[in-house]
Enzyme design. Structure first.
Site, PDB file in Angstrom:
ATOM      1  N   HIS A 162      57.700   3.762  10.664  1.00  0.00           N
ATOM      2  CA  HIS A 162      56.566   4.429  10.027  1.00  0.00           C
ATOM      3  C   HIS A 162      55.567   4.842  11.099  1.00  0.00           C
ATOM      4  CE1 HIS A 162      54.257   0.346   9.368  1.00  0.00           C
ATOM      5  NE2 HIS A 162      54.530   0.571  10.632  1.00  0.00           N
ATOM      6  N   SER A 181      58.665  -1.404  12.091  1.00  0.00           N
ATOM      7  CA  SER A 181      57.539  -0.871  12.837  1.00  0.00           C
ATOM      8  C   SER A 181      57.787  -1.003  14.341  1.00  0.00           C
ATOM      9  CB  SER A 181      56.259  -1.584  12.381  1.00  0.00           C
ATOM     10  OG  SER A 181      55.112  -0.977  12.900  1.00  0.00           O
TER      11      SER A 181
END
Length: 198
Positions: free
Chosen positions: A128, A103
């Protein structure tokens, strides 16, 4: 880094002509221009990392800074504070993933200076779209949903800048959790090289 873990941080003793000096291991590594970004990225950690980056720039604006990353990600605002500082300061920031960069951790990994972004062989990287959960009035939920879409677009632009992937590819690849090995991260452009040895 929380208070309970302070007792577990190793101490290093350095001897010189003037006597001995004890450092916690992270302070000693900071003298070597190494910053550890370990754990969830939140405001306190971001403030410490930003302060370390600024301090090392003031010490020597022409020498690289080395950022070692092992993070599951965290707050977008905290991560962007670190990102913006990395881009703002004069020294190149070399990044090295140890363990994982997921992330926001992956975004900071790829934000290192070109040709100075590395990973150890068995790391895992994950990209993501930003996450969010809201409750309240429908109008407030809509405001937050629009903000998440703006943040997603901003993060995608940053990934495009550092990976040379197209926005369309990044949108597709960040639609769900997208895990990569060190070699896959190299092919994707998140890093420049996998390091097996010094």
């Amino acid at each position: 880094m929380d208070i309970e873990n302070l007792n577990q941080i190793p101490i290093v003793v350095e001897q010189s002509a003037r006597g001995e000096r004890a450092y916690d291991i992270y302070s000693r590594l900071l003298k070597e221009r190494i910053i550890f970004l370990v754990g969830p990225i939140e405001d306190y950690m971001a403030n410490v990392v930003v302060a370390q980056l600024l301090f090392l720039e003031s010490e020597n604006p022409d020498q690289d800074i080395h950022l070692y990353i092992n993070s599951p990600g965290g707050l977008v605002s905290a991560g962007l504070a670190i990102y913006d500082t990395m881009q703002f300061i004069k020294p190149d920031v070399s990044t090295l993933c140890i363990g994982q960069a997921a992330s926001m951790g992956a975004l900071l990994l790829t934000a290192g200076a070109k040709d100075k972004r590395f990973a150890l062989p068995n790391v895992r990287c994950m990209i993501h779209q930003p996450l969010g959960g809201f409750s309240g009035q429908a109008s407030d939920i809509d405001i937050h949903a629009q903000e998440i879409l703006k943040v997603r677009e901003k993060l995608n632009q940053i990934f495009k800048l550092h990976t040379s992937q197209t926005i369309k590819t990044i949108q597709k690849d960040t639609d769900r959790d997208n895990f990569m090995s060190a070699n896959e991260a190299t092919k994707y452009g998140l890093i420049d090289k996998v390091l097996a040895k010094r």
